[in-house]
Design an enzyme around this catalytic site. Structure first.
Site, PDB file in Angstrom:
ATOM      1  N   HIS A  10       0.738  -1.132   0.222  1.00  0.00           N
ATOM      2  CA  HIS A  10      -0.049  -0.058  -0.057  1.00  0.00           C
ATOM      3  C   HIS A  10       0.902   1.179  -0.012  1.00  0.00           C
ATOM      4  O   HIS A  10       2.295   1.222   0.478  1.00  0.00           O
ATOM      5  CB  HIS A  10      -1.020   0.164   1.211  1.00  0.00           C
ATOM      6  CG  HIS A  10      -0.423  -0.020   2.523  1.00  0.00           C
ATOM      7  ND1 HIS A  10       0.493   1.151   3.007  1.00  0.00           N
ATOM      8  CD2 HIS A  10       0.038  -0.910   3.569  1.00  0.00           C
ATOM      9  CE1 HIS A  10       1.005   0.883   4.122  1.00  0.00           C
ATOM     10  NE2 HIS A  10       0.734  -0.384   4.641  1.00  0.00           N
ATOM     11  N   GLU A  81      -1.750  -7.223   7.796  1.00  0.00           N
ATOM     12  CA  GLU A  81      -0.405  -6.977   8.387  1.00  0.00           C
ATOM     13  C   GLU A  81      -0.044  -7.872   9.642  1.00  0.00           C
ATOM     14  O   GLU A  81      -1.239  -8.400  10.269  1.00  0.00           O
ATOM     15  CB  GLU A  81       0.034  -5.525   8.464  1.00  0.00           C
ATOM     16  CG  GLU A  81       1.298  -5.493   9.176  1.00  0.00           C
ATOM     17  CD  GLU A  81       2.325  -5.748   8.288  1.00  0.00           C
ATOM     18  OE1 GLU A  81       2.766  -6.751   8.066  1.00  0.00           O
ATOM     19  OE2 GLU A  81       3.071  -4.595   7.447  1.00  0.00           O
TER      20      GLU A  81
END
Length: 203
Positions: A10, A81
């Protein structure tokens, strides 16, 4: 079999810019991160994908949307994550002030995930990916993508400490000699061509 796996981290967030470990805290992209995501779209615009998988966290979803692939994306919770537990929101310097030799890939996080747990999670993702066909795009996060790449090339997750991954970077997993028995990293950490800056440590 899956032919190529595109790994897209990202774009920038305020926490990634400051070096804070960003696991499950759902921070948005900065304006710079949104611009980076659009640049990812330019780099991917001539490619077709049989599958697009994205972490449910907004920084990954927004990167995918701005890159032009949001309409085709499927949420994959296992692409979230690393869970940093007690280290969430801390910088590496803050953590090492109390644990001088700490590294997430070797030591994991108290109250969060261990390297063994992350290994099991990314192995599940890879098992699902190997059953797919064609090109696949994954929009996810720095540490979990590094762990996934290590397992793709049959290295332990701890080797991920040697592979930096910048915001909005593009990496590519494939095969040497097009041989499924020779998984390889075809491209790693290709980002925009701006002058390099000190790399924040976390996802």
């Amino acid at each position: 079999m899956v032919e190529l796996i595109y790994l897209i981290r990202h774009g920038e967030t305020s926490w990634s810019r400051s070096g804070q470990h960003t696991g499950r805290t759902d921070v948005p992209l900065t304006a710079q991160g949104e611009q980076q995501a659009r640049q990812v779209g330019v780099r991917l615009r001539d490619l077709s994908f049989t599958q697009v998988l994205v972490s449910p966290l907004q920084r990954a979803r927004r990167t995918c949307e701005l890159a032009g692939l949001g309409a085709r994306a499927q949420l994959e919770p296992r692409l979230q994550e690393w869970n940093y537990g007690e280290y969430e929101g801390l910088t590496s310097a803050q953590i090492r002030a109390v644990r001088a030799d700490w590294d997430v890939f070797r030591d994991g996080c108290p109250g969060g995930e261990s390297p063994e747990q992350v290994t099991a999670r990314v192995e599940q993702v890879l098992t699902a990916l190997r059953a797919l066909q064609g090109r696949v795009a994954l929009f996810s996060h720095g540490h979990v993508l590094r762990a996934l790449a290590m397992r793709w090339i049959e290295l332990p997750v701890v080797a991920g400490m040697h592979f930096g991954l910048d915001a909005a970077s593009l990496s590519l997993l494939g095969y040497e000699h097009n041989n499924v028995r020779e998984p390889a990293i075809e491209l790693w950490n290709e980002a925009s061509k701006d002058p390099p800056e000190p790399r924040p440590p976390a996802g």
